[in-house]
Structures are given as C-alpha cells and as structure tokens.
Scaffold this active site. Structure first.
Site, PDB file in Angstrom:
ATOM      1  N   VAL A   1       0.503  -1.572  -0.177  1.00  0.00           N
ATOM      2  CA  VAL A   1      -0.079   0.035   0.050  1.00  0.00           C
ATOM      3  C   VAL A   1       1.012   1.648  -0.126  1.00  0.00           C
ATOM      4  CG1 VAL A   1      -1.834   1.439   1.241  1.00  0.00           C
ATOM      5  CG2 VAL A   1      -2.011  -1.252   1.415  1.00  0.00           C
ATOM      6  N   CYS A   2       1.815   1.264   0.287  1.00  0.00           N
ATOM      7  CA  CYS A   2       2.915   2.341   0.651  1.00  0.00           C
ATOM      8  C   CYS A   2       2.883   2.998  -0.691  1.00  0.00           C
ATOM      9  CB  CYS A   2       4.032   1.991   1.647  1.00  0.00           C
ATOM     10  SG  CYS A   2       3.458   1.304   3.184  1.00  0.00           S
ATOM     11  N   PRO A   3       3.512   2.536  -1.630  1.00  0.00           N
ATOM     12  CA  PRO A   3       4.175   3.258  -2.388  1.00  0.00           C
ATOM     13  C   PRO A   3       2.488   3.898  -3.764  1.00  0.00           C
ATOM     14  CG  PRO A   3       4.875   0.724  -3.030  1.00  0.00           C
ATOM     15  CD  PRO A   3       4.154   0.644  -1.684  1.00  0.00           C
TER      16      PRO A   3
END
Length: 273
Positions: A125-127
């Site tokens: 999810v982070c990118p």
C-alpha cells in the site's frame, strides 16, 4: 448446601469449625483454578482478535519474512503529539530530489505541513500513498502547504526504492521528501511506532504555519489514506484561521460556514430548512 449439611450434621460447634477450616483450602484452590482458566480463555480471544489486524484477504498484510518479527503485538508508545499543541520537534536525513539532505520541522515554519508515516519501503500500500501525494504536490503548494513522508527505513533504502521503477513496485522520481527515522525516535514521539513489529502504523499529522498540530489520522495497516480528504482538511483549517468561522461536516471551499455564536449559527441553519 445439602452436601455441606451432611458433612456438618451431628457435630458440636467446635468440631464444625474444625471441619470448615479443613475444607477451606481445597475450596479456595478450586476457585483460583476456575478464575485462571477464564483468564486464559479471555487472553486467547484477545490474541485472536489482535492477530486479525494483520491478516487481510487471505494473507498476511505484512508477512513475518518482511517485518522479521512477530506480528502478534500492537504495543504503541505514549504519543507526545497532541491536538492544538506544538507538534513534537523532529530532525533527520531525508532524500530530496535524489540527494541526502538534513531536514527539520522548523524548516516549514510559516507553512502548513502534511507529515505522514508509512510502515516500510518496498511494500504494498505504501508506494500507492507516496506516489498519490507526490503526483499532487502542486495542489498542496498552491495553498502554502508542504508534504513529508517518513518511515523507519534508512535514507539508503529510500534512495534504492526511488531508483526502482514504478512498474516493479518502486517509486520512481518522487517530488516529496522521504525522511529516515532509523532510530525510531520520531515515530515514538508521534505515537505510531509498533514496538514488536519494528515499523509504524499509517499516521498522518497536519501541522499549521505556527507549528501547532491541528489534525491526526491513524490507520491500521491494510488501508491507505485519501489525498482528497487531506487537501480538504488543510483548506478547512486555513479557512477557519483566516475567517474565524467554523466548517460543518463535509465542508469544501465555497461551501457555507457557521458563525460560532448562538445568534450567528441561525443564519446557517435557516438556509437548511
């Protein structure tokens, strides 16, 4: 009661007391064992629910081989970040336009700052969050606002992630700073660090142009944040700073606001009916 009567029947008062004294230890032991078993069952239910926080759509959100530690604990540090109080000071090394630079909170005095934490580089999810904020940075700059992302990874890992193409899960060229919190102090001060997991929750903090913390959003691992909602919140706080009026639910620029006094509020509510 009938059992007790049979045991004590036909005895003198003194003998009854002696029998009671003899019966009390096994009775107390039975009660303590029962309570201990109930406690274990309660702990098992708690651990089961806690573990569910880390499982999503048939798999672990952050597998053990990624976090390198057990994902069973959600222990958080007591946050120094308090709404309407000065934001906890931070400084550290960041990657800005592909270079290592020292960055500190006071660099943003006179501007609003969206300061957000994400769990780890090279994850899932982070990118999507970092790219979403980076691709719309001009919208933030147009309202005198900057954006900084932070994780517990080193600046070297940040740079490696930036140098990885987006089609391979990397960031590619990114237009917001990535701050390194390798010793976890910033994450702990802001109350987002998961001690036994070794990374943070998804915390987002809006800090105003005077360095005061105005808003906190804290997500568990599986769900990313909304750029649109973050922009709306910054615009709402800036409006109240300038005009002294308050923003109702779902307010957007150009919408009606409320004068915060008993008579003034009626102008807003009269228009609703």
């Amino acid at each position: 009661m009938e059992t007790w009567s049979k045991l004590l029947d036909g005895t003198t008062p003194s003998r009854r007391w002696r029998k009671l004294v003899l019966l009390l230890p096994p009775l107390l032991l039975f009660l303590l064992q029962t309570e201990a078993l109930q406690g274990l069952e309660s702990d098992d239910r708690f651990r089961t629910r806690e573990n569910e926080c880390h499982f999503y759509a048939g798999g672990q959100v952050y597998p053990g081989e990624v976090s390198r530690v057990s994902v069973a604990d959600h222990s958080l540090h007591l946050s120094k970040a308090k709404i309407s109080k000065p934001a906890p000071y931070w400084e550290g090394t960041a990657v800005i336009n592909g270079e290592f630079k020292e960055l500190k909170l006071t660099d943003y005095r006179g501007k609003y700052l969206v300061f957000f934490f994400y769990p780890l580089d090279f994850t899932f999810v982070c990118p999507t969050e970092i790219i979403a904020f980076g691709d719309r940075i001009e919208e933030f700059k147009s309202i005198n606002t900057e954006v900084v992302a932070c994780s517990v990874d080193s600046q070297f890992t940040h740079l490696a992630w930036i140098n990885t193409p987006r089609r391979q899960g990397g960031l590619g060229p990114i237009r917001i700073p990535l701050l390194s919190d390798l010793n976890h102090q910033i994450s702990k001060d802001y109350g987002v660090y998961l001690e036994d997991s070794g990374h943070t929750l998804r915390g987002l903090f809006i800090i105003d142009d005077k360095g005061v913390l105005r808003q906190i959003t804290l997500n568990d691992l599986p769900v990313g944040r909304s750029v649109d909602e973050t922009l709306r919140l910054v615009q709402a706080f800036q409006y109240t700073d300038k005009h002294g009026e308050v923003c109702p639910a779902g307010w957007k620029p150009g919408s009606e606001t409320i004068i915060p006094d008993p008579a003034g509020k009626l102008k807003y509510f009269d228009k609703l009916n």
